[in-house]
Design an enzyme around this catalytic site. Sequence first.
Site, PDB file in Angstrom:
ATOM      1  N   THR A 270      -5.616  10.316  -0.475  1.00 25.84           N
ATOM      2  CA  THR A 270      -6.977   9.820   0.187  1.00 25.84           C
ATOM      3  C   THR A 270      -7.037  11.257   1.213  1.00 25.84           C
ATOM      4  OG1 THR A 270      -6.107   8.557   2.026  1.00 25.84           O
ATOM      5  CG2 THR A 270      -7.062   7.246  -0.798  1.00 25.84           C
TER       6      THR A 270
ATOM      7  N   TYR B 213     -13.942   5.072  10.099  1.00 28.49           N
ATOM      8  CA  TYR B 213     -12.800   5.873   8.631  1.00 28.49           C
ATOM      9  C   TYR B 213     -13.846   5.268   7.203  1.00 28.49           C
ATOM     10  CZ  TYR B 213      -8.333   6.477   6.103  1.00 28.49           C
ATOM     11  OH  TYR B 213      -7.534   7.087   5.318  1.00 28.49           O
TER      12      TYR B 213
ATOM     13  N   HIS C  68       0.327  -0.601  -0.505  1.00 31.81           N
ATOM     14  CA  HIS C  68      -0.044  -0.439   0.089  1.00 31.81           C
ATOM     15  C   HIS C  68       0.740   1.127  -0.207  1.00 31.81           C
ATOM     16  CE1 HIS C  68      -3.706   2.168  -0.224  1.00 31.81           C
ATOM     17  NE2 HIS C  68      -4.146   1.633   0.623  1.00 31.81           N
TER      18      HIS C  68
ATOM     19  N   SER D  33     -12.394   5.920   3.372  1.00 33.70           N
ATOM     20  CA  SER D  33     -11.084   5.659   2.858  1.00 33.70           C
ATOM     21  C   SER D  33     -12.081   6.935   1.124  1.00 33.70           C
ATOM     22  CB  SER D  33     -10.742   5.049   2.275  1.00 33.70           C
ATOM     23  OG  SER D  33      -9.685   5.058   1.678  1.00 33.70           O
TER      24      SER D  33
END
Length: 615
Positions: free
Chosen positions: A457, A444, A330, A446
Site C-alpha cells: 500500500t 491517512y 493484516h 490507504s
Amino acid sequence: MHYQKSLPRLPVPKLEDTIQRYLAAQRPMLNDEQYSNTEKVAHDFQSGAGKQLHEELVALDKNNKHTSYISAPWFDMYLSARESVVLNFNPFMSFNPDPKPEYNDQLVRATNIVCSAVRFMKTLRAGLLEPEVFHLNPAKSDTDSFKRLIRWVPPSISWFGAYMVNAYPLDMSQYFRLFNSTRIPKFKRDELLTDDKARHLLVIRRGNLYVFDALDRDGNLIKPAEVHAHLKYILTDTTEAPSFPLGVLTSENRDTWAGLRQKLLDTGNGEALQLVDTALFCLCLDEEVMRDHIHISHNMLHGDGCNRWYDKSFSIILAKDGQTAINFEHSWGDGVAVLRFQNEVFKDTTEKPLVGPGSQPASVDSASAVRRIGFKLDEELKAGITKAKENFNAAVSKLTIDAMEFKKGGKEQLKKKKLSPDAIAQLAFQMGFLRQHGQTVATYESCSTAAFKHGRTETIRPASIHTKRCAKAFVQQPGQHTVEQLQGLLSECSKYHGQLTKEAAMGQGFDRHLFAMRYLANSKGLALPSLYQDPAYAAINHNILSTSTLTSPAVSLGGFAPVVPDGFGVGYGVHDEWIGCNVSSYPARNVHDFLKCVHKSLEDIFTVLDGKPIN
C-alpha cells in the site's frame, strides 16, 4: 499467475520528489516557524544522510528484482509489532445478507459459504482463478474475446498486452496465504505459517474448537450435504462453553502470547495447536442475534474474545441470524485478496447455492467425522487465559463505534459536477474535524499498490493546503464567499486529491519511501537522521484520521479501530445515491459529534453544488 512474471516493479521514487511531497503534506499542519524548521531539516536530509540512504535503497532494490523494496520491511513492521492484533491490526468486512431471506439461516448460509470458499481455494490452487485486473476501459479489456486473446500471450510479456487496452493486472502473490495459514506468536517477531496439505476446517462455537475434513483424500470438496451435516452436529452440540477458552490468548500482547504458546507446547498441546494453525480457515458460529449496524461492527471487529482465533489468516464469522463477516489478520496481505475472495463467495452462494432451506443433511456419522479439540491446561495457563480475558475486556470496553448515512447525494451527482467522489468524502472529514476541533490533523488514506510486483500500500495524504482553505471557507467564514467561489474551492480540492491518488497508486507517494530509508538506517545500526527526529515527522505519522474505503456488491460495511488513542478509524463508502461512514473512537474523541459534523459538512457541500448559499 498469467501476468505475474511480467508485472512492473514498484518504483523507488526520486528523493527530491519524496521531499517535495513530504513538505506539501506537512504545510497545512504547521505554523510558519515550525514549517521553516521542518523545511530546513528535510533539505539537509535530501543533500546529506538521505542521499546516501536513497542510493543504498536503490542498489538494494536492483539486486532484488524478484520483489519490491517495501515488501520485506512491511512484513517486518507487522510481524515485529508487539501489540494485540485485535483493534490494532485486524479489520473486518461484513457481507450483505443473501437477497433470498430464507438462505440467511445460520446453518444454510454457513454450509454454502464453506462450500464456496473451498471451491474458490480449489480454483486458485489449480491455477484457474482469473487474474485480478483493474480495468480503466472495461468495454475493451473486460471481455471474453480479450481474455481468449491474452491467453496466447506468453506470461513474460502478457502485462504489456493488457496495458495496451488500458487494463492493469494486479499482483497475486498474497493469495497463497489466504488458506491453511496463520500467524504464529514468537518473541520479538512473529512468523507466518502456511501448510497447504491440511484438509480440515476449524469451527469455533461457544469457545469450543472443532475440526472436520472439508476435503476428501483426493483433495476434492466433500459433499455439500456432508458439510451441512457436520455443521448441524456442531450447532446442536450441548458441550458447555469452556471456563478457559483458548482463543482469547490470540488477543494478547504478542510476547505474552508467545510465552503462553510455548507453555502450551510444553504441556503436550502440540498436535492440537497444529490442527488450529494448519486449518483451511476459521469459521466462527456465534450465538447472538445482531441488533443493528453498530452491534454487527463490534461483533465482527472484536466479538467477545472467546469465540475467535484472531491469528488465522482470515475468519468467517456467522451470527445466529446469518449476518456474516470476514475478520482478517493484516500482516500477510491487504484488502485486495480478501475482497476478491469475499466477492466471489458472495456471488457463488447467492447465485448457485449448494444447499437450501429444504435441504436434508447427509446421513453420515458426524460424531466420528467431527473432532472437538481438547487442551491440557495447568494453573499457569489458566491464569494466563483469565488475564488475557481481563485485558481483552478492558481494551474493547473503551471502543465506541457509530455510523452515519448521508442520503442527499452520492457518486452520481458528484460525477455530474466533475468532482471526485473520494475527494469530496475526504474533504467532508477535514471539514468535520475542523468544525469539531478547530484544527487540521494528520490524515491517512490507504491506497493499494497492487499494480506492481509485491506491491502493498501507499498513503494518500488527504489533508492539504487546498482542503484546509476550503474547509475554513465552509466552516468558519461561510458568509464571506459567493457560491461560485465555494464551488471553485471544491473543484481545486478534487483536482489535487485526484493527483495525490494517482501518484500513490503509481507508487509515487512519500510515506513508504521515507519508511524504507528509515528501516534501512535502523537495520545498519546507523544514527537516526534528524528528519526522523523532527517532531513534525512524529506528528504526521500520528494519524488522527485513519481512513479506508471500499464499495462492492458483496460488502455492506467495513471497519477498524483508530490507529492512535486520540484518533478516529473511518471506514466509508461513496455509493451511487448516498454516502456511508462507519467510525470508531476511544474516549479521547467523541465519535457521535464527529459524525454530526461530517453530516453537516456533506449537507453544506451538496447545497453549494445545487447553487444555493449555506447559512
